[in-house]
Design a protein around this motif. Structure first.
Motif, PDB file in Angstrom:
ATOM      1  N   HIS A  29       0.850  -1.181   0.000  1.00  0.00           N
ATOM      2  CA  HIS A  29       0.000   0.000   0.000  1.00  0.00           C
ATOM      3  C   HIS A  29       0.892   1.239   0.000  1.00  0.00           C
ATOM      4  N   GLU A  30       0.287   2.412  -0.167  1.00  0.00           N
ATOM      5  CA  GLU A  30       1.066   3.634  -0.374  1.00  0.00           C
ATOM      6  C   GLU A  30       2.064   3.897   0.752  1.00  0.00           C
ATOM      7  N   ALA A  31       1.644   3.702   2.001  1.00  0.00           N
ATOM      8  CA  ALA A  31       2.532   3.977   3.129  1.00  0.00           C
ATOM      9  C   ALA A  31       3.754   3.067   3.106  1.00  0.00           C
ATOM     10  N   GLN A  32       3.573   1.808   2.693  1.00  0.00           N
ATOM     11  CA  GLN A  32       4.703   0.892   2.595  1.00  0.00           C
ATOM     12  C   GLN A  32       5.681   1.351   1.519  1.00  0.00           C
ATOM     13  N   LEU A  48       9.199   2.119  -7.341  1.00  0.00           N
ATOM     14  CA  LEU A  48       9.094   0.693  -7.026  1.00  0.00           C
ATOM     15  C   LEU A  48       8.368   0.021  -8.185  1.00  0.00           C
ATOM     16  N   ILE A  49       8.919  -1.101  -8.643  1.00  0.00           N
ATOM     17  CA  ILE A  49       8.354  -1.838  -9.774  1.00  0.00           C
ATOM     18  C   ILE A  49       7.829  -3.180  -9.273  1.00  0.00           C
ATOM     19  N   ASN A  67       6.436   8.611  -3.717  1.00  0.00           N
ATOM     20  CA  ASN A  67       5.384   9.116  -2.833  1.00  0.00           C
ATOM     21  C   ASN A  67       4.253   8.109  -2.646  1.00  0.00           C
ATOM     22  N   GLY A  68       4.366   6.929  -3.261  1.00  0.00           N
ATOM     23  CA  GLY A  68       3.375   5.881  -3.117  1.00  0.00           C
ATOM     24  C   GLY A  68       2.323   5.845  -4.193  1.00  0.00           C
ATOM     25  N   GLY A  69       2.253   6.870  -5.032  1.00  0.00           N
ATOM     26  CA  GLY A  69       1.249   6.917  -6.094  1.00  0.00           C
ATOM     27  C   GLY A  69       1.639   6.052  -7.275  1.00  0.00           C
ATOM     28  N   GLU A  70       0.637   5.412  -7.883  1.00  0.00           N
ATOM     29  CA  GLU A  70       0.886   4.570  -9.051  1.00  0.00           C
ATOM     30  C   GLU A  70       0.804   5.406 -10.320  1.00  0.00           C
TER      31      GLU A  70
END
Length: 264
Positions: A29-32, A48-49, A67-70
């Motif tokens: 999830h975004e926080a991770q 991250l991929i 920033n966690g966004g896809e």
């Protein structure tokens, strides 16, 4: 807690932590993602991929900014994934299917066709994306291109004289760009481009493959250069080729940094 394996790679310094979920599921999830991206307390990366199975291609690739966004596309990551697979392959992304060719020490990617319509960027209102009637200080009359993700490009005398740390986030979050935007500042000399990129959700990067593609396409449209063109970024050089009406070819290096395991 079970540790999860990853591979750290980079394309011209634009770096990635690659997780392969084709064998065992990886749930993030975004926080991770934000925690893993921390360069002091996590792995540290620009993106991250996450690789997965695909019924349309050799592999499915999801891309998460620091920033966690896809996001939809990443040219440097696509080259690294082709190198990791060790063969020519087709990769499924949110931007579509991308074909990669593994060469001796580089990878060539067919990045698909650029889009120029204002609502394909997207912009908040109609305007000519080849000569936009807007500006931010010295960045005047920019261009906009979608390369699977949105880019705005301004041509200046010296990209290194532009305060990207200040202007980048201001332009990225401008209401003109409802989905945010990648900010490219470039100069042209002798059929070569010097480029700096503020990447949406990641900040100032050593290299941006889609940014290099967008900027080369913009320069070709304005008849400032002709393809193939060398694009020089802080991290090194990419070669971009495009003919109007065709798809974009991007060729550049890749590198493996290390492998490791992390508890998610």
């Amino acid at each position: 807690m079970t540790a999860t394996a990853f591979t750290k790679m980079h394309g011209l310094g634009n770096d990635f932590a690659i997780f392969d979920a084709r064998v065992a599921p990886v749930h993030l999830h975004e926080a991770q993602v934000r925690a893993l991206a921390d360069r002091q307390r996590g792995i540290g990366f620009d993106q991250l991929i996450l690789l997965g199975q695909s019924d349309k291609a050799d592999v499915h690739m999801r891309i998460f900014n620091a920033n966690g966004g896809e996001v939809e596309a990443c040219g440097n990551a696509t080259r690294c994934v082709i190198a990791l697979l060790g063969k020519d392959a087709v990769i499924e992304t949110r931007a579509g299917l991308l074909k990669g060719e593994l060469l001796d020490d580089t990878v060539r990617i067919d990045m698909g066709e650029p889009r120029f319509d204002w609502d394909a960027i997207p912009l908040a209102q109609p305007m000519d994306t080849m000569d936009m009637p807007v500006g931010w200080e010295m960045l005047e009359r920019p261009m906009a291109v979608n390369i699977g993700n949105p880019h705005v490009i301004a041509f200046v005398d010296d990209p290194y004289a532009v305060d990207m740390a200040r202007l980048g986030p201001q332009i990225e979050t401008d209401p003109l760009f409802p989905e945010g935007v990648n900010v490219n500042v470039a100069s042209v000399s002798d059929n070569a481009i010097t480029l700096r990129v503020w990447e949406r959700g990641a900040g100032l990067t050593e290299a941006c493959g889609t940014g290099a593609c967008a900027t080369a396409v913009a320069a070709i449209r304005r008849k400032l250069v002709s393809g193939p063109v060398a694009v020089h970024l802080p991290g090194g050089k990419l070669t971009i080729d495009w003919q109007p009406g065709g798809t974009i070819s991007m060729t550049g290096p890749f590198a493996s940094a290390f492998t490791g395991e992390v508890e998610l």
